[in-house]
Enzyme design. Structure first.
Site, PDB file in Angstrom:
ATOM      1  N   SER A  27       1.165   3.342  -3.315  1.00  0.00           N
ATOM      2  CA  SER A  27       0.142   4.737  -4.024  1.00  0.00           C
ATOM      3  C   SER A  27      -0.511   5.673  -3.056  1.00  0.00           C
ATOM      4  CB  SER A  27      -0.106   4.515  -5.639  1.00  0.00           C
ATOM      5  OG  SER A  27       1.013   3.937  -5.748  1.00  0.00           O
TER       6      SER A  27
ATOM      7  N   SER B 268      -2.417  -3.210  -5.611  1.00  0.00           N
ATOM      8  CA  SER B 268      -2.891  -4.939  -6.364  1.00  0.00           C
ATOM      9  C   SER B 268      -3.091  -5.894  -5.359  1.00  0.00           C
ATOM     10  CB  SER B 268      -0.849  -5.053  -7.298  1.00  0.00           C
ATOM     11  OG  SER B 268      -1.049  -4.080  -8.420  1.00  0.00           O
TER      12      SER B 268
ATOM     13  N   GLU C  20      12.640  -4.238  -5.258  1.00  0.00           N
ATOM     14  CA  GLU C  20      11.782  -4.714  -7.027  1.00  0.00           C
ATOM     15  C   GLU C  20      12.042  -4.656  -7.398  1.00  0.00           C
ATOM     16  OE1 GLU C  20       6.968  -3.839  -7.708  1.00  0.00           O
ATOM     17  OE2 GLU C  20       7.848  -2.183  -7.179  1.00  0.00           O
TER      18      GLU C  20
ATOM     19  N   GLU D 192       8.536   7.860 -17.099  1.00  0.00           N
ATOM     20  CA  GLU D 192       9.166   9.521 -17.373  1.00  0.00           C
ATOM     21  C   GLU D 192      10.093   9.661 -15.433  1.00  0.00           C
ATOM     22  OE1 GLU D 192       5.804   8.611 -17.953  1.00  0.00           O
ATOM     23  OE2 GLU D 192       6.230   8.481 -20.254  1.00  0.00           O
TER      24      GLU D 192
ATOM     25  N   SER E 151       7.386   5.024 -13.203  1.00  0.00           N
ATOM     26  CA  SER E 151       7.140   4.854 -14.333  1.00  0.00           C
ATOM     27  C   SER E 151       8.043   5.588 -15.605  1.00  0.00           C
ATOM     28  CB  SER E 151       5.922   6.358 -14.549  1.00  0.00           C
ATOM     29  OG  SER E 151       6.700   7.037 -14.831  1.00  0.00           O
TER      30      SER E 151
ATOM     31  N   GLY F  68       0.774  -1.534  -0.216  1.00  0.00           N
ATOM     32  CA  GLY F  68      -0.160  -0.323   0.130  1.00  0.00           C
ATOM     33  C   GLY F  68       1.157   1.420  -0.172  1.00  0.00           C
TER      34      GLY F  68
HETATM   35  C1  LIG Z   1      -0.571  -3.137 -13.021  1.00  0.00           C
HETATM   36  C2  LIG Z   1      -0.335  -1.728 -11.857  1.00  0.00           C
HETATM   37  C3  LIG Z   1       0.149  -1.936 -10.022  1.00  0.00           C
HETATM   38  C4  LIG Z   1       0.639  -1.475  -9.344  1.00  0.00           C
HETATM   39  N1  LIG Z   1       0.315  -2.121  -8.361  1.00  0.00           N
HETATM   40  C5  LIG Z   1       0.912  -1.014  -7.007  1.00  0.00           C
HETATM   41  C6  LIG Z   1       0.480  -1.540  -5.656  1.00  0.00           C
HETATM   42  O1  LIG Z   1       0.607  -3.083  -5.364  1.00  0.00           O
HETATM   43  N2  LIG Z   1       0.731  -0.874  -4.769  1.00  0.00           N
HETATM   44  C7  LIG Z   1       1.221   0.717  -4.955  1.00  0.00           C
HETATM   45  O2  LIG Z   1       0.591   1.297  -4.116  1.00  0.00           O
HETATM   46  N3  LIG Z   1       1.019   1.112  -6.012  1.00  0.00           N
HETATM   47  C8  LIG Z   1       0.916   0.210  -7.207  1.00  0.00           C
HETATM   48  N4  LIG Z   1       0.183   0.692  -8.318  1.00  0.00           N
HETATM   49  C9  LIG Z   1       0.912   2.560  -9.111  1.00  0.00           C
HETATM   50  C10 LIG Z   1       1.639   3.058  -9.358  1.00  0.00           C
HETATM   51  O3  LIG Z   1       3.113   2.635  -8.231  1.00  0.00           O
HETATM   52  C11 LIG Z   1       1.847   4.313 -10.149  1.00  0.00           C
HETATM   53  O4  LIG Z   1       0.429   4.181 -10.625  1.00  0.00           O
HETATM   54  C12 LIG Z   1       2.693   5.461 -10.526  1.00  0.00           C
HETATM   55  O5  LIG Z   1       3.694   5.708  -8.970  1.00  0.00           O
HETATM   56  C13 LIG Z   1       2.578   6.281 -10.987  1.00  0.00           C
HETATM   57  O6  LIG Z   1       1.887   7.069 -10.322  1.00  0.00           O
HETATM   58  P1  LIG Z   1       0.062   7.649 -10.578  1.00  0.00           P
HETATM   59  O7  LIG Z   1      -0.686   7.005 -11.516  1.00  0.00           O
HETATM   60  O8  LIG Z   1      -0.313   8.571  -9.580  1.00  0.00           O
HETATM   61  O9  LIG Z   1       0.415   8.918 -12.099  1.00  0.00           O
HETATM   62  P2  LIG Z   1       1.237  10.422 -11.568  1.00  0.00           P
HETATM   63  O10 LIG Z   1       2.143   9.925 -11.100  1.00  0.00           O
HETATM   64  O11 LIG Z   1      -0.085  11.481 -11.804  1.00  0.00           O
HETATM   65  O12 LIG Z   1       1.770  10.240 -13.574  1.00  0.00           O
HETATM   66  C14 LIG Z   1       0.778  10.589 -15.039  1.00  0.00           C
HETATM   67  C15 LIG Z   1       1.836  11.120 -16.211  1.00  0.00           C
HETATM   68  O13 LIG Z   1       2.738  11.993 -15.584  1.00  0.00           O
HETATM   69  C16 LIG Z   1       3.918  11.861 -15.329  1.00  0.00           C
HETATM   70  N5  LIG Z   1       4.962  12.096 -13.930  1.00  0.00           N
HETATM   71  C17 LIG Z   1       4.362  12.407 -13.524  1.00  0.00           C
HETATM   72  N6  LIG Z   1       5.422  13.037 -12.161  1.00  0.00           N
HETATM   73  C18 LIG Z   1       6.569  13.171 -13.124  1.00  0.00           C
HETATM   74  C19 LIG Z   1       7.841  14.386 -12.808  1.00  0.00           C
HETATM   75  N7  LIG Z   1       8.029  14.787 -12.180  1.00  0.00           N
HETATM   76  N8  LIG Z   1       8.379  14.264 -14.839  1.00  0.00           N
HETATM   77  C20 LIG Z   1       7.997  13.912 -15.712  1.00  0.00           C
HETATM   78  N9  LIG Z   1       6.665  13.384 -15.874  1.00  0.00           N
HETATM   79  C21 LIG Z   1       6.185  13.170 -14.503  1.00  0.00           C
HETATM   80  C22 LIG Z   1       3.652  10.225 -14.968  1.00  0.00           C
HETATM   81  O14 LIG Z   1       4.749   9.174 -15.821  1.00  0.00           O
HETATM   82  C23 LIG Z   1       2.739   9.646 -16.050  1.00  0.00           C
HETATM   83  O15 LIG Z   1       3.285  10.046 -17.204  1.00  0.00           O
HETATM   84  C24 LIG Z   1       0.346   0.051  -9.807  1.00  0.00           C
HETATM   85  C25 LIG Z   1       0.263   1.028 -11.080  1.00  0.00           C
HETATM   86  C26 LIG Z   1      -0.349   0.275 -11.926  1.00  0.00           C
HETATM   87  C27 LIG Z   1      -0.958   0.325 -13.472  1.00  0.00           C
END
Ligand SMILES: Cc1cc2nc3c(=O)[nH]c(=O)nc-3n(C[C@H](O)[C@H](O)[C@H](O)COP(=O)(O)OP(=O)(O)OC[C@H]3O[C@@H](n4cnc5c(N)ncnc54)[C@H](O)[C@@H]3O)c2cc1C
Lengths: 394, 369
Positions: free
Chosen positions: A132, A164, A249, A378, A376, A130
Site C-alpha cells: 500500500s 505492518s 494470505e 467492499e 476491504s 510493502g
Molecule cells: C491493520 C492493517 C494492517 C495493514 N497491513 C498492511 C501491510 O502490512 N502492508 C501493506 O501493504 N498494506 C497494509 N495495510 C493496508 C491495507 O491493505 C489498505 O488499508 C487497504 O488495501 C485499503 O486501502 P486504503 O486504506 O487506502 O483505503 P481506500 O482504498 O482509500 O478505501 C477507503 C474506503 O473506500 C472503499 N473503496 C475503495 N475502493 C472501492 C471500490 N472500488 N468500490 C467500493 N468501495 C471502495 C474501501 O472499501 C474503504 O471503505 C494494512 C491495513 C490495516 C488496516
C-alpha cells in the site's frame, strides 16, 4: 458429507498436541517479552520458530528441509486448528511466514531463498509487506514507488504506508513501479529491500488502540540502492505475483478467522450469564437474542469455511474464499460489538498489552483491521459480484 | 468436518433437478396457484421414480438413503416450488414411521400407495409441550379429538401421524388417522401449492403407532421436519436469487444493465453470502441428523433460524430488485417468494428456534412450547 475427519487425521492431531505440550513456550516466557509488532521476534519466539522448524511443525505441508513433514491438506488443517487454539502464536511475523516466504519459494532465486526465506523460517529474521501507498490502497495497481535500473542495482524512490511491522522487520517485500509507460498492471515488480539500507526511513503510525505499540508504519525511500539480484521473479511481473501473494494470505487467513471467531464466542458465553443476570428482566431476552445470533454465526463461519476447504481439496474453485473474508471479519466485528455494548461502561477499559479480550471496545476497534486490510469488505463484495456472480464491471 | 456433497450425492441432486425441470415447470406451479390443477400428475411421476422411498429402510422396500439425501430432495422441491404431498411424506411422515418401526406402513409409502403428514402443531406452537388433542384408547385402536393447525400438505395427503395425549394417562402418543376420517379445512390461500390445512378430529378412528414414551423419538422427528423445511426454504431462496441475478444481467436502465450498478452488486454479494451460509448450516444439521450426532438438536435450531434470515433478505431484495415486473401475478417470481415466506412460518419460526437456542445456552430460562 461427514462430520468427522479420518482417524489418521485425528492421529496426526494427537501427535502434534503431544509435541506441543512438551515444546511450547511458557506463558511466563511470552509475557516477560511480548511481541509488540507483526515483525517483532523476541528471543523466545526465535527459539520457538527454530524448534517448530527442526521438528517439522512450522509448515507441516512442506518438506523437512523447509520446516515441514509433507503433510496433506487435512493434516495441515487440524494442525492450524490446534495451533490457533493453543494460545501460542505460530509465528510473531505472520506476513513473513504466511505471504513473503511462500512467494519467495514460488518465485525467488536459489540465492534469495538461501538469504531471505530460510533465515526467516529459522526464526533469525522477519519481513514486512510493502504494497500500500498513499494513493494505492484498494487500487493497489496505482502504486508509484519507483525502481530505476542503474547498472547492477535498482534505485528506489517513493513512499509506502500501512506497512505492518516495518519498524522491526529485517527486509521488505516491496512492490514498485519499474515501467511507468505501460498500463498500470504491467509495470510493477517486486524487490527485496533490506530495511537497514541507507535512504530508508520508517515512521510508525500510532493506531486507535494501543498507540504505545505501533504496528503500522510509513516507509519513505530516498535514493535507496539495492542489488539488481534482489528482483523477485521476472521484471514487470509483480501484479501476477501479487495475486499469488494475496492468495497465500487468504489461504492462511480463513481458518484463523474460524478459530478466532470460536474463541471469541467462547469468551462471550463465559461473560454473558453474569452480564445478563445483572440486566433488568425486560432487557434480558433481547440481549440473549443478540448472543444467540452471534453463536449461530460462529457456526456458520465454520461451516462455510470447511465447505470451501472441502471444495478446494477436491480441486474445485471455492468462492468461499472471498465470502469467508467478508463474512468472518463482519461476524467477528458483530460479536465484538454485541459483547462490548452488552457489557456497559466497563467495556471502555484500556490495558497496555495488546489483546483481543471480548467485551472491550479495544477488541471491537481492533477488528477493523480485518475488515479494512487485505481487500476491504467492499472490495470483497466487488470480487464476489464480478468474479463469482458474473456481474459486469462499471 | 466435510460439508461438501459427495460425488454420489451430487449426481442424485443433478438427477432430481433434471426430473423436476421437466415434471414441475413453473406452468404447473402456476396452474395450482390458479386452481386449474391440483398437481396430482407430479405425485404420480415421483411415485413412479420411487422418490417417496428414498429415505425408507431397504427392509421395507425403500432405497435406504440417509437424511442428507432426503434434505437434498427437500431443497430441490423448494427450488421447483413443487406442489403436492412429497415433502411432507419424506420429511415428516416417513421419519415417524421409521422411529416407531411401522414396517407395513413404510412399505405402503415405498410403493407409493400412501402419503402422509405430521399433525403436531396446535396454535402457532411447534413443539410437544402444549398439545391438547386427546386420544381415547378403544378395543380396536383409538379415537382422536382435537384440532391441528397448518398441517403441511394437509389437504393432499392420505393420512396423518397425529400427536395426541392419552385422555387417562396424559402421556403423549402417536396415532395414524386417515384423512377421510378428519375434517380438513384448507388454509394458507396465499400459498395454495403447499396444501396447508387445519385438521379437526372429532372422535376420529385411529391406529396406535406408539402410545407412550414417544418424546425423544418425536424430538428427532421434529428435527428432521425442521431441517428439511430449512433446506426447502433455501432451495426457494436460491431460485429467487438466480432469477434476480439473471434479470439484473439483462434489464437495462440509464443505458446500462442494472447489474452493473455497484449499489446492486453489493446487495447481490450479500444475498449470495446469505444463501451460501444458510445452505452450509442447513447441511451441517442434515449431516448431524444423518450421523445421529449429539449436536443435531442445536444444529437444526441454528439452521432454521438462519433460513429465516435468508428468506427475509432474499424475499425483500429479490422482489425489490425486480422492480414493477416482480409485483405482477404474470411473473413467476412470486411462486418462490411465497414458498420461502410460508416455510418461515412452518416448523417453528426463526424466532422460535432462536429462543430454543437461548434456553439451551442457559441465557434465558427454559421455554416450554
Ligand atoms: C491493520 C492493517 C494492517 C495493514 N497491513 C498492511 C501491510 O502490512 N502492508 C501493506 O501493504 N498494506 C497494509 N495495510 C493496508 C491495507 O491493505 C489498505 O488499508 C487497504 O488495501 C485499503 O486501502 P486504503 O486504506 O487506502 O483505503 P481506500 O482504498 O482509500 O478505501 C477507503 C474506503 O473506500 C472503499 N473503496 C475503495 N475502493 C472501492 C471500490 N472500488 N468500490 C467500493 N468501495 C471502495 C474501501 O472499501 C474503504 O471503505 C494494512 C491495513 C490495516 C488496516
Amino acid at each position: 458429507m461427514k462430520l468427522r475427519f479420518e482417524s489418521s487425521v485425528e492421529e496426526f492431531r494427537q501427535e502434534f498436541l503431544a509435541w506441543l505440550a512438551d515444546n511450547r513456550p511458557t506463558a511466563e516466557e511470552m509475557a516477560a517479552d511480548p511481541a509488540v509488532s507483526s515483525a517483532h521476534c523476541p528471543e523466545w519466539a526465535k527459539r520457538w520458530t527454530k524448534r517448530l522448524f527442526d521438528a517439522g511443525w512450522l509448515v507441516p505441508g512442506w518438506p523437512p528441509e523447509r520446516g515441514g513433514r509433507n503433510a496433506g491438506a487435512h493434516e495441515t488443517l487440524v494442525y492450524l486448528e490446534e495451533m490457533s487454539r493453543s494460545g501460542v502464536p505460530r509465528t510473531t511475523n505472520p506476513q513473513g511466514l504466511g505471504i513473503v516466504v511462500p512467494s519467495l519459494l514460488d518465485y525467488g532465486t536459489p540465492d534469495q531463498i538461501e538469504r531471505y526465506a530460510m533465515p526467516l523460517l529459522h526464526g533469525e529474521i522477519t519481513a514486512c509487506l510493502g504494497m500500500s501507498e498513499p494513493d494505492a490502497g484498494s487500487d493497489l495497481a496505482n502504486l508509484k514507488t519507483r525502481a530505476v535500473r542503474d547498472g547492477d542495482t535498482f534505485v528506489l524512490n517513493g513512499q509506502k504506508v500501512w506497512t505492518s511491522g516495518a519498524n522491526y522487520a529485517d527486509f521488505c517485500f516491496l512492490f514498485c513501479r519499474t515501467d511507468p509507460d505501460v498500463p498500470k498492471h504491467k509495470g510493477i515488480s517486486i524487490i527485496l529491500l533490506p530495511m537497514d539500507t541507507p535512504g530508508v526511513t520508517v515512521r510508525p503510525l500510532n493506531e486507535i488502540v494501543h498507540p504505545q505499540h505501533p504496528d503500522l508504519n510509513e516507509v519513505f525511500l530516498t535514493d535507496v540502492v539495492v542489488p539488481a539480484a534482489n528482483l523477485v521473479g521476472k521484471l514487470n511481473d509483480g501484479w501476477a505475483m501479487a495475486n499469488g501473494s494475496l492468495a497465500h494470505e487468504r489461504g492462511m487467513v480463513w481458518l484463523m478467522s474460524v478459530i478466532d471467531m470460536e474463541m471469541g464466542m467462547q469468551q462471550m458465553l463465559e461473560l454473558a450469564p453474569s452480564i445478563l443476570e445483572a440486566l433488568p428482566e425486560q432487557e434480558r431476552a433481547v440481549a440473549a437474542d443478540d448472543v444467540v445470533r452471534c453463536y449461530i454465526e460462529s457456526h456458520a463461519v465454520r461451516c462455510l469455511g470447511y465447505r470451501g476447504f472441502a471444495r478446494l481439496v477436491k480441486g474445485g474453485s471455492a468462492p468461499e474464499q472471498a465470502l469467508m473474508k467478508l463474512f468472518a471479519s463482519a461476524s467477528r466485528q458483530r460479536l465484538a460489538r454485541v459483547a462490548a455494548e452488552m457489557r456497559g461502561p466497563d467495556a471502555l477499559e484500556s490495558k497496555p498489552q495488546r489483546s483481543r479480550r471480548v467485551g472491550t471496545l479495544e477488541d471491537y476497534f481492533g477488528i477493523f483491521g480485518s475488515t479494512i486490510s487485505a481487500g476491504s469488505s467492499e472490495i470483497q463484495r466487488n470480487i464476489i459480484a464480478e468474479k463469482v456472480l458474473g456481474l459486469p464491471r462499471g | 468436518m466435510d460439508l461438501e456433497l459427495s460425488d454420489d450425492q451430487q449426481m442424485l441432486r443433478d438427477n432430481i433437478r433434471t426430473v423436476l425441470t421437466g415434471a414441475c415447470p413453473p406452468s404447473l406451479v402456476r396452474a395450482v396457484h390458479e386452481g386449474t390443477s391440483d398437481g396430482a400428475e407430479l405425485w404420480h411421476q415421483v411415485v413412479d421414480l420411487g422418490w417417496p422411498a428414498l429415505g425408507i429402510r431397504e427392509e421395507a422396500g425403500g432405497v435406504g438413503l440417509g437424511f442428507v439425501e432426503v434434505a437434498l430432495l427437500a431443497e430441490e422441491l423448494g427450488r421447483a416450488a413443487a406442489p403436492g404431498p412429497l415433502l411432507a411424506t419424506i420429511s415428516q411422515f416417513v421419519p415417524v414411521l421409521e422411529e416407531f418401526d411401522c414396517i407395513d406402513l413404510l412399505a405402503e409409502v415405498a410403493e407409493g400407495r400412501r402419503s402422509g403428514s405430521l399433525a403436531v402443531a396446535e396454535g402457532s406452537s411447534w413443539g410437544l409441550h402444549s398439545i391438547s388433542t386427546v386420544a381415547e384408547v378403544t378395543a380396536d385402536g383409538a379415537r382422536i379429538t382435537g384440532r391441528k393447525d397448518a398441517v403441511l400438505a394437509g389437504s393432499q395427503v392420505d393420512s396423518f401421524a397425529v400427536v395426541a395425549r392419552d385422555r387417562t394417562s396424559g402421556q403423549l402418543g402417536v396415532y395414524l388417522v386417515e384423512r377421510s376420517a378428519a375434517t380438513v379445512i384448507p388454509t394458507g390461500a396465499l400459498e395454495p401449492t403447499l396444501g396447508l390445512a387445519d385438521v379437526v378430529f372429532d372422535g376420529a378412528p385411529a391406529v396406535v403407532l406408539a402410545a407412550a414414551g414417544v418424546e425423544a423419538a418425536l424430538e428427532r422427528v421434529l428435527q428432521q421436519a425442521t431441517t428439511a423445511m430449512t433446506l426447502h426454504i433455501i432451495g426457494a431462496c436460491r431460485r429467487v436469487f438466480e432469477l434476480t441475478l439473471d434479470y439484473a444481467k439483462i434489464r437495462v436502465q440509464y443505458d446500462r444493465v442494472i447489474g452493473s450498478f455497484q449499489a446492486l452488486k453489493h446487495r447481490f454479494a450479500d444475498m449470495y453470502l446469505m444463501v451460501e451460509k444458510a445452505n452450509a448450516l442447513g447441511y451441517f444439521a442434515a449431516v448431524a441428523i444423518a450421523e445421529n450426532d449429539p449436536r443435531r438438536a442445536e444444529a437444526s435450531h441454528m439452521a432454521k433460524a438462519t433460513a429465516g434470515e435468508c428468506q427475509r433478505l432474499l424475499v425483500e431484495d429479490g422482489l425489490q430488485l425486480h422492480g414493477g415486473i416482480g409485483y405482477t401475478w404474470e411473473n413467476d417470481l412470486h411462486f418462490w417468494l411465497k414458498r420461502a415466506k410460508a416455510g418461515e412460518l412452518l416448523c417453528g419460526s426463526s424466532l422460535h428456534h432462536r429462543s430454543q437456542l437461548a434456553a439451551a445456552l442457559g441465557l434465558i430460562s427454559e421455554v416450554n412450547v
